[in-house]
Motif scaffolding. Structure first.
Motif, PDB file in Angstrom:
ATOM      1  N   ASP A   5       1.917   3.053   5.630  1.00 14.80           N
ATOM      2  CA  ASP A   5       0.663   3.560   5.096  1.00 14.80           C
ATOM      3  C   ASP A   5      -0.141   4.220   6.204  1.00 14.80           C
ATOM      4  O   ASP A   5      -0.466   3.595   7.206  1.00 14.80           O
ATOM      5  N   TRP A  27      -7.650  -6.680   4.552  1.00 15.45           N
ATOM      6  CA  TRP A  27      -6.676  -5.957   3.758  1.00 15.45           C
ATOM      7  C   TRP A  27      -5.332  -5.954   4.440  1.00 15.45           C
ATOM      8  O   TRP A  27      -5.232  -5.866   5.642  1.00 15.45           O
ATOM      9  N   SER A  47       3.850   1.582  -1.469  1.00 14.84           N
ATOM     10  CA  SER A  47       3.061   0.502  -0.879  1.00 14.84           C
ATOM     11  C   SER A  47       1.605   0.625  -1.318  1.00 14.84           C
ATOM     12  O   SER A  47       1.206   1.625  -1.916  1.00 14.84           O
ATOM     13  N   LEU A  48       0.831  -0.382  -1.054  1.00 12.33           N
ATOM     14  CA  LEU A  48      -0.611  -0.320  -1.299  1.00 12.33           C
ATOM     15  C   LEU A  48      -1.326  -1.337  -0.424  1.00 12.33           C
ATOM     16  O   LEU A  48      -0.697  -2.181   0.208  1.00 12.33           O
ATOM     17  N   GLN A  49      -2.641  -1.241  -0.413  1.00 15.55           N
ATOM     18  CA  GLN A  49      -3.481  -2.160   0.351  1.00 15.55           C
ATOM     19  C   GLN A  49      -4.148  -3.150  -0.590  1.00 15.55           C
ATOM     20  O   GLN A  49      -4.702  -2.743  -1.603  1.00 15.55           O
ATOM     21  N   ALA A  51      -6.019  -7.460  -0.733  1.00 18.04           N
ATOM     22  CA  ALA A  51      -6.487  -8.608   0.038  1.00 18.04           C
ATOM     23  C   ALA A  51      -5.591  -9.829  -0.142  1.00 18.04           C
ATOM     24  O   ALA A  51      -5.583 -10.720   0.704  1.00 18.04           O
ATOM     25  N   MET A  55      -4.280  -9.720  -6.021  1.00 13.21           N
ATOM     26  CA  MET A  55      -4.920  -8.420  -6.112  1.00 13.21           C
ATOM     27  C   MET A  55      -3.894  -7.292  -5.978  1.00 13.21           C
ATOM     28  O   MET A  55      -4.016  -6.251  -6.636  1.00 13.21           O
ATOM     29  N   LEU A  59      -3.650  -4.247  -8.620  1.00 15.45           N
ATOM     30  CA  LEU A  59      -3.789  -2.845  -8.234  1.00 15.45           C
ATOM     31  C   LEU A  59      -2.484  -2.080  -8.440  1.00 15.45           C
ATOM     32  O   LEU A  59      -2.500  -0.897  -8.780  1.00 15.45           O
TER      33      LEU A  59
END
Lengths: 122, 253
Positions: A5, A27, A47-49, A51, A55, A59
């Motif tokens: 990312d 994060w 991929s993603l960010q 917490a 979550m 998301l």
């Protein structure tokens, strides 16, 4: 595995002496795996960010599940995924005379046989 | 007919809530706290506007009201039946999340019951969108839990947003003059019954997250929205929302 990312890398680059990023504390990068049809394999989609895992799933639903049929989603922390280094990929190189070891030959033969059988019935 | 008037009242307030909250939440599009959350929150705002559209469509097709575009964009604030909670301006993300949490649990419970409504078009719609609503409440709950357990500041901000929003949230359940008709006609068991279920549900979640449920018996519910009395925030919202439409009233889309 290190996150691909760009935001994570950017955070690292910009980290000056006093710069502190919330991203680092809160994060994390997650990898998302998507299943299109019950019983089929999960495919890595990106991929993603997030917490935490919960979550990340919430998301991922909008990020990766919205534009296609979805029967399942998995997420895993990028840091929990282990892979070979680029330099280690060499070990898969094989001599042309040993091509028979690659199972692709047998798969093709199975397909041809199946095709022949189908035509016979028709 | 009493039954028709009762259903219309229910449809209008649900639709107006969805349209106005959808618009409010879409104000975060492009400036959400993270890219992923921006996408999720915008997508849910869009769902809300979709719910409004479908409710206006029922009003149009079954009760001879104007078409959804006109109902959404060409009415004055004196014709809107939304509650005050959805009108309030977007101040910060804590408030938007708490509003989303409080409203969507009420909306979820309302639609859950309406799946069995004797008015078929509404029952159909309730079944059709139950997946979307499930996601909305799940999203809201994950965020509330996270921020409640984040750090002192995040917890304090969520708690104060809950305290601030609660009297307005109680305004969701402002009773209409048709409560009895809706019950007798087996359409909806009424705002009071819904509020009781809602309080139970959110109190459990709020306390589980480590937050405090305000004592609602001493709060003054912010009423009036269902009777078309609104806060000063609705008119500017409508002006902004209809800005493009008003540029050329006869343009076709």
């Amino acid at each position: 595995m290190k996150s691909l990312d760009p935001r994570i890398n950017r955070v690292d680059l910009e980290k000056g002496e006093n710069a502190e990023s919330n991203m680092d504390n809160f994060w994390e990068s997650f990898e998302v795996f998507h299943q299109k049809k019950t019983g089929t394999a999960y495919t890595h989609v990106g991929s993603l960010q997030a917490a935490n895992h919960e979550m990340a799933l919430v998301l991922a639903k909008e990020q990766y599940g919205r534009r296609q049929t979805t029967t399942g989603l998995w997420v895993a922390k990028t840091s929990n995924i282990f892979g070979l280094e680029e330099s280690e990929i060499e070990m898969f190189e094989t001599t042309p005379s040993k091509k028979h070891r690659e199972a692709v030959v047998y798969k093709t033969r199975d397909k041809i046989t199946a095709f022949k059988n189908r035509n016979k019935d028709a | 007919m009493h039954r028709d008037e009762a259903i219309k009242e229910l449809l209008f307030k649900m639709a107006d809530d969805a349209l106005i909250l959808g618009h409010r939440n879409s104000e975060w599009t492009g400036i959400g706290p993270t890219l992923e959350e921006d996408i999720a929150f915008s997508s849910m705002a869009q769902d809300k506007i979709g719910h409004a559209f479908q409710l206006y469509t029922i009003l149009h097709e079954h009760f001879g009201e104007a078409n959804p575009d006109i109902l959404g964009f060409k009415r004055s604030e004196k014709e809107f039946k939304c509650c005050h909670l959805v009108e309030l301006p977007t101040v910060d993300y804590a408030f938007s999340l708490v509003r989303h949490f409080l409203f969507d649990y009420a909306d979820g419970l309302r639609y859950e019951e309406l799946q069995n409504a004797s008015f078929e078009p509404l029952a159909q719609l309730a079944k059709k969108i139950k997946g979307e609503i499930k996601y909305h409440t799940m999203h809201a709950n994950v965020w509330i839990k996270l921020l409640a357990q984040g750090n002192e500041e995040s917890k304090a901000r969520i708690q104060s947003a809950i305290n601030e929003a609660m009297p307005y949230a109680l305004g969701i359940f402002e009773p209409s003059e048709y409560e009895k008709t809706l019950q007798e006609e087996k359409i909806f068991s009424g705002e009071n019954a819904l509020q009781t279920k809602w309080v139970e549900t959110i109190q459990t979640l709020i306390e589980k997250a480590g937050l405090e449920m305000p004592d609602i018996t001493i709060l003054k519910p912010q009423l009036g929205g269902r009777k078309a009395y609104h806060t000063e925030h609705l008119k500017p919202l409508l002006d902004e929302m209809t800005e493009v439409v008003r540029m050329d009233e006869n343009a076709s889309w």
